[in-house]
Write an enzyme that holds these catalytic residues in place. Sequence first.
Site, PDB file in Angstrom:
ATOM      1  N   ASP A   7      37.263  43.396  26.580  1.00 19.01           N
ATOM      2  CA  ASP A   7      36.344  43.536  27.713  1.00 19.01           C
ATOM      3  C   ASP A   7      36.135  45.019  27.966  1.00 19.01           C
ATOM      4  OD1 ASP A   7      34.840  42.275  29.972  1.00 19.01           O
ATOM      5  OD2 ASP A   7      36.217  43.495  31.150  1.00 19.01           O
ATOM      6  N   GLU A   9      34.447  48.096  30.857  1.00 15.90           N
ATOM      7  CA  GLU A   9      33.876  48.488  32.143  1.00 15.90           C
ATOM      8  C   GLU A   9      32.992  49.702  31.890  1.00 15.90           C
ATOM      9  OE1 GLU A   9      34.075  46.591  34.652  1.00 15.90           O
ATOM     10  OE2 GLU A   9      35.745  45.322  33.976  1.00 15.90           O
ATOM     11  N   GLU A  52      27.537  51.393  43.067  1.00  7.35           N
ATOM     12  CA  GLU A  52      27.522  49.958  42.781  1.00  7.35           C
ATOM     13  C   GLU A  52      28.526  49.603  41.682  1.00  7.35           C
ATOM     14  OE1 GLU A  52      23.786  51.461  41.676  1.00  7.35           O
ATOM     15  OE2 GLU A  52      24.858  52.380  43.375  1.00  7.35           O
ATOM     16  N   HIS A  57      34.476  47.762  39.679  1.00  8.56           N
ATOM     17  CA  HIS A  57      35.729  47.974  38.953  1.00  8.56           C
ATOM     18  C   HIS A  57      36.684  48.962  39.618  1.00  8.56           C
ATOM     19  CE1 HIS A  57      33.616  51.543  37.643  1.00  8.56           C
ATOM     20  NE2 HIS A  57      32.800  50.866  36.849  1.00  8.56           N
ATOM     21  N   HIS A 150      37.277  43.914  38.969  1.00  9.42           N
ATOM     22  CA  HIS A 150      37.182  43.846  37.516  1.00  9.42           C
ATOM     23  C   HIS A 150      38.055  44.937  36.907  1.00  9.42           C
ATOM     24  CE1 HIS A 150      33.311  41.361  37.050  1.00  9.42           C
ATOM     25  NE2 HIS A 150      33.711  41.271  38.303  1.00  9.42           N
ATOM     26  N   ASP A 155      40.801  41.509  32.602  1.00 11.08           N
ATOM     27  CA  ASP A 155      39.785  40.520  32.263  1.00 11.08           C
ATOM     28  C   ASP A 155      39.936  40.032  30.821  1.00 11.08           C
ATOM     29  OD1 ASP A 155      38.877  40.855  34.793  1.00 11.08           O
ATOM     30  OD2 ASP A 155      36.916  41.665  34.273  1.00 11.08           O
TER      31      ASP A 155
END
Length: 235
Positions: A7, A9, A52, A57, A150, A155
């Site tokens: 995963d 970010e 945002e 995260h 997150h 994740d």
Amino acid sequence: MREIVFDTETTGFDPKGGHRLVEIGCIEMVNRVATGAVFHAYFTPERDMPAEAEAVHGLSAAFLADKPKFAERAEDLLAFLGDAPLVAHNAAFDFGFLNAELTAIGLGIVSLDRMIDTIAIARRKHPGAKLSLDALCSRYGIDRSHRTKHGALLDAELLAQLYVELMGGRQIGLELAADASSSGNGPSGDLSDRPIETSTARPFRSPRPHRPSDAELARHHEFMAGFGDPLWTRA
């Protein structure tokens, strides 16, 4: 079979718009069992962190400021990935950012032929259902109570559990049987190099009769005669 569940970010949604990869977490699985080997890294994005994205995260520009550039860890990352299939949730997004970073430093991209998208698998299994990682974890009873924001490694750990469930849970019978047979512990596979086992301890059993007796046939005919004008007797 070795697979990598991973995963990422990022600072935003589109690498073509100047957004960057800031975290990657990878979990190694062999025959869909986590081995404990992981690769996890934060990267300085060399740009601002939109509010945002930080809200999703929790990674601030200040936190990432002293982290290595992607180029500094790229070789280590590629070595960990090897040539294994890569599993991700909404995989096109993660592959897009990973390949954008590799392209920017002059390294070859990761082939999309290696991509396994758990959203696509979930969509086939549960058409019309919610397909977010949270929703699917709830469906399969995977504990995510510790997931307040997150995080790439967290994740990836959740996704590894979800991937196993989507592929049939822990009852991956054929693969386990194949592994057992190749190691000499299973009932199937190449038996040419194994000694033939003989035993006289088992008592002889005569074959069981499978033909109906005359009495059983008579009862059957009597039963069938009770149907009035059955379809199977019509011309």
